[in-house]
Design an enzyme around this catalytic site. Structure first.
Site, PDB file in Angstrom:
ATOM      1  N   CYS A   2      20.101  -7.565  26.990  1.00 14.62           N
ATOM      2  CA  CYS A   2      21.873  -7.440  26.862  1.00 14.62           C
ATOM      3  C   CYS A   2      22.125  -8.466  27.763  1.00 14.62           C
ATOM      4  CB  CYS A   2      21.911  -5.879  27.409  1.00 14.62           C
ATOM      5  SG  CYS A   2      21.149  -4.741  26.723  1.00 14.62           S
ATOM      6  N   ARG A  27      22.401 -12.754  23.373  1.00 15.09           N
ATOM      7  CA  ARG A  27      21.477 -11.888  24.168  1.00 15.09           C
ATOM      8  C   ARG A  27      21.493 -10.489  23.406  1.00 15.09           C
ATOM      9  NH1 ARG A  27      19.523 -13.707  28.836  1.00 15.09           N
ATOM     10  NH2 ARG A  27      18.866 -11.608  29.535  1.00 15.09           N
ATOM     11  N   TRP A  74      21.779  -5.002  23.576  1.00 15.95           N
ATOM     12  CA  TRP A  74      20.757  -5.075  22.381  1.00 15.95           C
ATOM     13  C   TRP A  74      20.084  -3.809  22.651  1.00 15.95           C
ATOM     14  CZ3 TRP A  74      15.371  -4.572  22.394  1.00 15.95           C
ATOM     15  CH2 TRP A  74      14.709  -4.989  21.180  1.00 15.95           C
ATOM     16  N   ASN A 100      20.955  -4.444  32.164  1.00 12.96           N
ATOM     17  CA  ASN A 100      19.957  -5.163  31.356  1.00 12.96           C
ATOM     18  C   ASN A 100      18.725  -4.854  31.803  1.00 12.96           C
ATOM     19  OD1 ASN A 100      18.528  -7.025  29.619  1.00 12.96           O
ATOM     20  ND2 ASN A 100      18.978  -8.430  30.954  1.00 12.96           N
ATOM     21  N   GLY A 101      17.672  -4.182  30.868  1.00 13.45           N
ATOM     22  CA  GLY A 101      16.482  -3.904  31.147  1.00 13.45           C
ATOM     23  C   GLY A 101      16.046  -2.465  30.767  1.00 13.45           C
ATOM     24  N   GLU A 492       5.387 -21.540  12.255  1.00  8.64           N
ATOM     25  CA  GLU A 492       6.566 -21.449  12.747  1.00  8.64           C
ATOM     26  C   GLU A 492       7.530 -21.625  11.545  1.00  8.64           C
ATOM     27  OE1 GLU A 492       9.994 -22.105  15.406  1.00  8.64           O
ATOM     28  OE2 GLU A 492       7.724 -21.042  15.563  1.00  8.64           O
ATOM     29  N   LYS A 496      10.447 -18.783  11.156  1.00  8.04           N
ATOM     30  CA  LYS A 496      11.990 -19.409  10.919  1.00  8.04           C
ATOM     31  C   LYS A 496      12.572 -18.433   9.686  1.00  8.04           C
ATOM     32  CE  LYS A 496      12.646 -21.023  14.690  1.00  8.04           C
ATOM     33  NZ  LYS A 496      11.703 -20.083  15.127  1.00  8.04           N
ATOM     34  N   GLU A 499      13.038 -14.459  10.476  1.00  6.83           N
ATOM     35  CA  GLU A 499      13.943 -14.662  11.474  1.00  6.83           C
ATOM     36  C   GLU A 499      15.456 -14.424  10.859  1.00  6.83           C
ATOM     37  OE1 GLU A 499      12.652 -16.013  16.030  1.00  6.83           O
ATOM     38  OE2 GLU A 499      12.814 -17.570  14.397  1.00  6.83           O
ATOM     39  N   HIS A 515      -9.668 -16.529   1.520  1.00  5.58           N
ATOM     40  CA  HIS A 515     -10.164 -15.259   2.153  1.00  5.58           C
ATOM     41  C   HIS A 515      -9.481 -13.953   1.983  1.00  5.58           C
ATOM     42  CE1 HIS A 515     -13.870 -17.416   3.536  1.00  5.58           C
ATOM     43  NE2 HIS A 515     -13.002 -18.478   3.799  1.00  5.58           N
ATOM     44  N   LYS A 614      17.843 -13.388  22.001  1.00  6.71           N
ATOM     45  CA  LYS A 614      17.489 -14.734  22.543  1.00  6.71           C
ATOM     46  C   LYS A 614      16.381 -14.612  23.465  1.00  6.71           C
ATOM     47  CE  LYS A 614      17.466 -19.145  22.607  1.00  6.71           C
ATOM     48  NZ  LYS A 614      16.852 -20.030  21.540  1.00  6.71           N
TER      49      LYS A 614
END
Length: 619
Positions: A2, A27, A74, A100-101, A492, A496, A499, A515, A614
């Site tokens: 957060c 955040r 968040w 935050n936490g 990556e 992207k 996300e 495979h 983030k």
């Protein structure tokens, strides 16, 4: 994950706090809230939704006061809702907190408080911490008297001593109209030192429009802020922390005419790389000179093994680093997913260096992995973007990626700067260890210096990438493939797309496709091949043919001038030629742009993708 902003000064707090929340919204954006203190008491507003929703609420119900705290959430404990939004009050209704936490033992603490007669309004762990601080404060203050700032500090110290887990908090009390209290353990918190005003925030972005002078709190620190001064305690004793000057400006964190931060940050990559090469690359010697590592270079050269630890996009950069460090420097290298390594009893060989990679320097799992290394007396090197971050402070050595502020949740320029620093480190170690000759070092230096212009050529080809995105944005599944240096780029590229467009995508080594994943191939399942002209081009081409034989649509990221590939695939995104080991720096750019434009076409919020934040500062 957060965002927290606090203010004490002479100006009206609400506009400063709301602007700060907008700058911190990457955040978390499930809900938001604000509380100011004026002559009538606490003024609290909060709502589910993004910061703009809170701004609307405040416009309808204005706030006064020159002291306040605010929060963008968040969600961890409790669904996003008006009730679960921060700030939260204690039992008395006179103490208010943002957090935050995660308080891991909140259920036990809540049970104890309920048994003592406390009543809770929300499902959050934060409200439990508010009640706990309030209870300890009540125990210290005689009935009928007002608390002192020092008593509030002691109450915060006692309450957090009972809390297990992580926190960064800001606390106000209705009877203390001149100060606010902040504290941290495991989650970032920064003091901003202005003229006649001071700030608290989760990072420097809300502070920069007002001051560049900051103090990075350390785990266990408690701060008491007034408009004209501040005090710090750790372990119940007064402490001093260094005052730093932030090197980047508020303007660098603005959109600057771009529609989204992600697009701006993609386009910033050539300039960032060019600036860093000018700063550290010594082309005549064919190596780089890192200011922070120069005193430790001899020890670094003697390292017998490297273990790279990271999460998410940084983990993909570490995988590229593994190829670079083994091929160029000859150092045996392993890559560990930090969230897995932290819970393994992993023995480290003598002569090992743990290289921890994190944009924020606050990633909880990466920090835990480096602490595991410290327990075994192993040297650690941080590759981070944020100066003064926890990882930078806790590691033995630090290498800054110098990407500048990255606001978009999906990392772009931080990734390429991680690749650049790992490339420069591998080149330098290779030269110093005698694995790379002077001539080869100079050749690689020249190739590196050409990378920014080649990136610009890719960016100028954005209209072609948009046309390809328009062709494929309705598909629901993608397979990304590459080999050697470009296998992590396939990972990556897939990440992207996942996300920011919410399309299912997987990354695989090209040869592994048969495979198992080849069973998925159909005309409705496109594949993206990262297939530049390199040492494994022909083998990669054979893998591509296997997809074509099964009628799977194919997008190729290929070397400019490759006419053969154009005949075999449906669409091509070209990159300029370069050395094999430098191809990741170029190949990732069209994949970033492809994901960005697919997401736009699907109507997604590219800067604030759902469920993501983030900086992952909690498990």
């Amino acid at each position: 994950m957060c965002g927290i902003v606090g203010y004490v000064g002479r100006r009206e707090a609400a506009p400063i706090l709301l602007d700060g929340l907008k700058r911190l919204e990457y955040r978390g954006y499930d809900s938001a809230g604000i509380c100011t203190l004026d002559g009538t008491g606490l003024q609290l507003r909060k709502c589910v939704g993004r910061v703009d929703s809170l701004i609307t609420v405040v416009r309808a119900q204005p706030l006064q006061g020159t002291l306040g705290i605010s929060h963008t959430r968040w969600a961890t404990h409790g669904l996003p809702s008006d009730t679960n939004a921060h700030p939260h009050l204690d039992q008395s209704g006179r103490l208010v907190i943002v957090h935050n936490g995660i308080i891991e033992n909140y259920a036990d603490l809540r049970r104890q408080l309920v048994e003592a007669g406390h009543h809770f309004q929300s499902q959050t762990d934060t409200e439990v911490l508010a009640h706990l601080i309030g209870r300890h404060l009540d125990e210290r203050v005689p009935r009928g008297q007002r608390p002192t700032p020092e008593q509030l500090v002691h109450a915060v110290q006692e309450a957090t001593g009972h809390a297990e887990g992580t926190y960064a908090i800001a606390v106000l009390h209705a009877d203390l109209p001149v100060c606010l209290v902040g504290a941290r353990r495991g989650s970032p918190l920064v003091l901003g030192l202005g003229k006649g005003e001071n700030f608290l925030a989760s990072d420097v972005s809300p502070i920069l429009p007002h001051t560049r002078r900051v103090v990075y709190l350390q785990d266990g620190d408690i701060a008491l802020l007034y408009a004209d001064r501040y005090q710090l305690w750790a372990g119940g004793r007064p402490v001093e922390r260094p005052v730093d000057t932030v090197q980047w400006s508020a303007e660098e964190a603005e959109l600057g005419g771009y529609p989204h931060y992600m697009l701006k940050e993609i386009h910033e990559q050539p300039g960032r790389i060019a600036d860093e090469l000018k700063r550290v690359l010594r082309s005549e010697q064919g190596w780089a000179e890192f200011d922070a590592l120069t005193p430790h270079l001899e020890e670094l050269i003697r390292i017998k093994r490297l273990v790279l630890v990271a999460c998410g996009t940084s983990w993909h950069a570490a995988l590229v680093g593994e190829y670079l460090l083994e091929n160029l420097a000859g150092v045996p290298t392993e890559v560990e997913c930090a969230s897995e390594m932290r819970y393994r009893n992993r023995p480290f060989e003598e002569g090992t260096l743990v290289l921890a990679i994190s944009q924020s320097g606050e990633t909880a799992d990466t920090l835990a992995a480096t602490r595991l290394a410290h327990e075994q007396k192993v040297r650690t090197l941080a590759l981070v973007n944020v100066i003064g971050s926890t990882l930078a402070r806790e590691c033995d050595w630090t290498l800054y990626m110098r990407a500048g502020p990255e606001i978009g949740v999906a990392s772009t320029k931080a990734f390429t700067m991680q690749l650049l620093q790992l490339t420069l480190l591998a080149l330098t170690l290779g030269r110093k260890r005698g694995r790379i000759s002077l001539a080869e070092g100079r050749r690689m230096a020249r190739a590196l210096q050409a990378i920014p212009d080649k990136m610009q050529r890719i960016l100028r080809d954005e209209p072609r990438i948009i046309r390809v995105a328009k062709k494929y944005y309705r598909f629901t599944d993608f397979l990304y493939m590459g080999r050697q240096y470009n296998f992590p780029i396939a990972l990556e590229g897939a990440l992207k797309l996942k996300e920011i467009s919410y399309i299912h995508a997987e990354g695989y080594p090209s040869a592994e496709m048969k495979h198992g994943p080849i069973a998925l191939i159909s005309p409705e399942f496109p594949s993206v091949f990262v297939i530049p002209k390199d040492a494994l081009y022909e083998k990669n081409l054979s893998n591509l043919e296997e997809i074509k034989a099964r009628s799977g649509p194919i997008i190729a990221v290929a070397t400019a001038g490759d006419c053969e590939i154009r005949k075999k695939v449906d669409d091509v995104l070209y990159i300029p030629p370069t050395l094999d080991c430098l191809q990741p720096l170029l190949a990732v750019v069209p994949l970033q742009l492809f994901a960005y434009h697919v997401a736009l076409l699907r109507g997604c919020d590219v800067d604030k993708p759902r469920n993501l934040a983030k900086s992952v500062t909690v498990e």
